[in-house]
Design a protein around this motif. Structure first.
Motif, PDB file in Angstrom:
ATOM      1  N   THR A  61     -27.041  -2.288   8.329  1.00  0.00           N
ATOM      2  CA  THR A  61     -27.227  -0.919   8.812  1.00  0.00           C
ATOM      3  C   THR A  61     -26.623   0.075   7.822  1.00  0.00           C
ATOM      4  O   THR A  61     -27.257   1.060   7.434  1.00  0.00           O
ATOM      5  CB  THR A  61     -26.568  -0.736  10.199  1.00  0.00           C
ATOM      6  OG1 THR A  61     -27.184  -1.637  11.113  1.00  0.00           O
ATOM      7  CG2 THR A  61     -26.708   0.680  10.703  1.00  0.00           C
ATOM      8  N   VAL A  62     -25.394  -0.194   7.413  1.00  0.00           N
ATOM      9  CA  VAL A  62     -24.694   0.693   6.473  1.00  0.00           C
ATOM     10  C   VAL A  62     -25.419   0.717   5.125  1.00  0.00           C
ATOM     11  O   VAL A  62     -25.655   1.781   4.553  1.00  0.00           O
ATOM     12  CB  VAL A  62     -23.222   0.248   6.304  1.00  0.00           C
ATOM     13  CG1 VAL A  62     -22.556   0.978   5.146  1.00  0.00           C
ATOM     14  CG2 VAL A  62     -22.450   0.482   7.602  1.00  0.00           C
ATOM     15  N   ALA A  63     -25.808  -0.461   4.627  1.00  0.00           N
ATOM     16  CA  ALA A  63     -26.510  -0.541   3.343  1.00  0.00           C
ATOM     17  C   ALA A  63     -27.801   0.264   3.377  1.00  0.00           C
ATOM     18  O   ALA A  63     -28.109   1.013   2.432  1.00  0.00           O
ATOM     19  CB  ALA A  63     -26.807  -1.996   2.995  1.00  0.00           C
ATOM     20  N   THR A 122     -17.415   0.277  14.770  1.00  0.00           N
ATOM     21  CA  THR A 122     -17.273  -0.089  16.182  1.00  0.00           C
ATOM     22  C   THR A 122     -18.207   0.742  17.060  1.00  0.00           C
ATOM     23  O   THR A 122     -18.759   0.249  18.041  1.00  0.00           O
ATOM     24  CB  THR A 122     -15.815   0.111  16.643  1.00  0.00           C
ATOM     25  OG1 THR A 122     -14.951  -0.601  15.758  1.00  0.00           O
ATOM     26  CG2 THR A 122     -15.607  -0.409  18.056  1.00  0.00           C
ATOM     27  N   SER A 123     -18.398   1.994  16.704  1.00  0.00           N
ATOM     28  CA  SER A 123     -19.227   2.897  17.512  1.00  0.00           C
ATOM     29  C   SER A 123     -20.677   2.443  17.548  1.00  0.00           C
ATOM     30  O   SER A 123     -21.218   1.957  16.558  1.00  0.00           O
ATOM     31  CB  SER A 123     -19.157   4.318  16.932  1.00  0.00           C
ATOM     32  OG  SER A 123     -20.065   5.167  17.602  1.00  0.00           O
ATOM     33  N   GLU A 124     -21.302   2.604  18.696  1.00  0.00           N
ATOM     34  CA  GLU A 124     -22.741   2.301  18.839  1.00  0.00           C
ATOM     35  C   GLU A 124     -23.568   3.550  18.503  1.00  0.00           C
ATOM     36  O   GLU A 124     -24.795   3.517  18.543  1.00  0.00           O
ATOM     37  CB  GLU A 124     -23.051   1.840  20.268  1.00  0.00           C
ATOM     38  CG  GLU A 124     -22.380   0.534  20.659  1.00  0.00           C
ATOM     39  CD  GLU A 124     -22.921  -0.678  19.906  1.00  0.00           C
ATOM     40  OE1 GLU A 124     -24.049  -0.622  19.403  1.00  0.00           O
ATOM     41  OE2 GLU A 124     -22.189  -1.689  19.818  1.00  0.00           O
ATOM     42  N   ASN A 125     -22.883   4.643  18.194  1.00  0.00           N
ATOM     43  CA  ASN A 125     -23.555   5.913  17.880  1.00  0.00           C
ATOM     44  C   ASN A 125     -23.873   5.956  16.385  1.00  0.00           C
ATOM     45  O   ASN A 125     -22.981   6.084  15.552  1.00  0.00           O
ATOM     46  CB  ASN A 125     -22.641   7.081  18.278  1.00  0.00           C
ATOM     47  CG  ASN A 125     -23.306   8.436  18.066  1.00  0.00           C
ATOM     48  OD1 ASN A 125     -24.375   8.527  17.453  1.00  0.00           O
ATOM     49  ND2 ASN A 125     -22.676   9.480  18.568  1.00  0.00           N
ATOM     50  N   LEU A 126     -25.157   5.843  16.034  1.00  0.00           N
ATOM     51  CA  LEU A 126     -25.566   5.786  14.633  1.00  0.00           C
ATOM     52  C   LEU A 126     -25.154   7.041  13.859  1.00  0.00           C
ATOM     53  O   LEU A 126     -24.837   6.966  12.672  1.00  0.00           O
ATOM     54  CB  LEU A 126     -27.081   5.590  14.538  1.00  0.00           C
ATOM     55  CG  LEU A 126     -27.649   5.334  13.141  1.00  0.00           C
ATOM     56  CD1 LEU A 126     -27.060   4.070  12.518  1.00  0.00           C
ATOM     57  CD2 LEU A 126     -29.172   5.266  13.171  1.00  0.00           C
ATOM     58  N   ALA A 127     -25.116   8.187  14.539  1.00  0.00           N
ATOM     59  CA  ALA A 127     -24.763   9.443  13.864  1.00  0.00           C
ATOM     60  C   ALA A 127     -23.348   9.388  13.287  1.00  0.00           C
ATOM     61  O   ALA A 127     -23.079   9.976  12.231  1.00  0.00           O
ATOM     62  CB  ALA A 127     -24.886  10.613  14.845  1.00  0.00           C
ATOM     63  N   VAL A 128     -22.461   8.671  13.960  1.00  0.00           N
ATOM     64  CA  VAL A 128     -21.079   8.531  13.467  1.00  0.00           C
ATOM     65  C   VAL A 128     -21.072   7.764  12.148  1.00  0.00           C
ATOM     66  O   VAL A 128     -20.381   8.140  11.192  1.00  0.00           O
ATOM     67  CB  VAL A 128     -20.204   7.791  14.529  1.00  0.00           C
ATOM     68  CG1 VAL A 128     -18.816   7.494  13.983  1.00  0.00           C
ATOM     69  CG2 VAL A 128     -20.109   8.623  15.797  1.00  0.00           C
ATOM     70  N   ILE A 129     -21.855   6.686  12.085  1.00  0.00           N
ATOM     71  CA  ILE A 129     -21.936   5.878  10.868  1.00  0.00           C
ATOM     72  C   ILE A 129     -22.633   6.654   9.758  1.00  0.00           C
ATOM     73  O   ILE A 129     -22.224   6.603   8.599  1.00  0.00           O
ATOM     74  CB  ILE A 129     -22.676   4.540  11.144  1.00  0.00           C
ATOM     75  CG1 ILE A 129     -22.033   3.811  12.335  1.00  0.00           C
ATOM     76  CG2 ILE A 129     -22.675   3.642   9.913  1.00  0.00           C
ATOM     77  CD1 ILE A 129     -20.552   3.548  12.209  1.00  0.00           C
TER      78      ILE A 129
END
Length: 201
Positions: free
Chosen positions: A18-20, A177-184
């Motif tokens: 996801t991050v990549a 840890t957050s399930e909120n994609l906007a945070v990532i």
């Protein structure tokens, strides 16, 4: 070749992909060690022939491709088989990975590698970015995503470096840890700006 190589790592189920993908969406070139590992065992390669010699045609899917899930079950339950496979594939993976890194031309490049620290790939990167989640979240997310059983996943986690050691090796950390994609997304964007600036210095 990029001026700066960032090693992106994290335990199984931490959200590295996801991050990549968020970095890649920002125009960053990336070399994925897992994809390289798949490339070196495609049908027709000598390495796949060696694997079939050792484990028979049962290790192949109906398509003739390597059954990676079946191979994983074998090697994660047998240290000698794991060592044999590593001796066969690691030099090939490393060679292709370095060629692919040399071909990157964005200001900085990602090397995505679950075993970045364990396999001493940190010597090929300038900075290490760890995607981190607690171990129970790793297990929960991997069980949800994969078809492997809990025992196999726990063995994979055990074979990887401990969370504490991984974090100690990090230059940068993304808490996923957050399930909120906007945070990532926000964390990735801030690091993207930082890495772009580092690459230009």
């Amino acid at each position: 070749m990029s001026n700066l190589i960032i090693g992106l790592t994290g335990g199984i189920g931490s959200g590295k992909t996801t991050v990549a993908n968020l970095f890649i969406a920002l125009g960053v070139d990336a070399v994925d060690a897992d994809q390289v590992a798949r490339d070196v065992v495609i049908p027709g390669t000598l390495s796949l022939s060696r694997i079939v010699e050792r484990y028979s045609d049962d290790i192949l899917l109906a398509t003739g491709e390597l059954n990676r899930a079946k191979l994983r079950e074998i090697v994660f339950n047998n240290d000698a088989e794991k060592q044999w496979l590593n001796d066969l594939l690691h030099p090939l993976i490393r060679e292709k990975m370095l060629r692919d890194l040399a071909a990157c031309d964005s200001p900085y490049c990602l090397l995505i590698a679950p075993l970045l620290i364990e396999n001493d790939l940190t010597k090929y990167v300038d900075k290490t970015l760890v995607v981190d989640v607690p171990e129970e979240i790793q297990l929960t997310r991997t069980l949800k995503r994969d078809k492997s059983n809990e025992t196999t996943i726990r063995q994979i986690m055990k074979s990887q470096i401990t969370r504490k050691k991984r974090l100690a090796s990090a230059d940068y950390i993304i808490d996923n840890t957050s399930e909120n994609l906007a945070v990532i997304e926000e964390s990735v964007f801030q690091l993207h700006q930082k890495f772009t600036e580092l690459a230009s210095n």
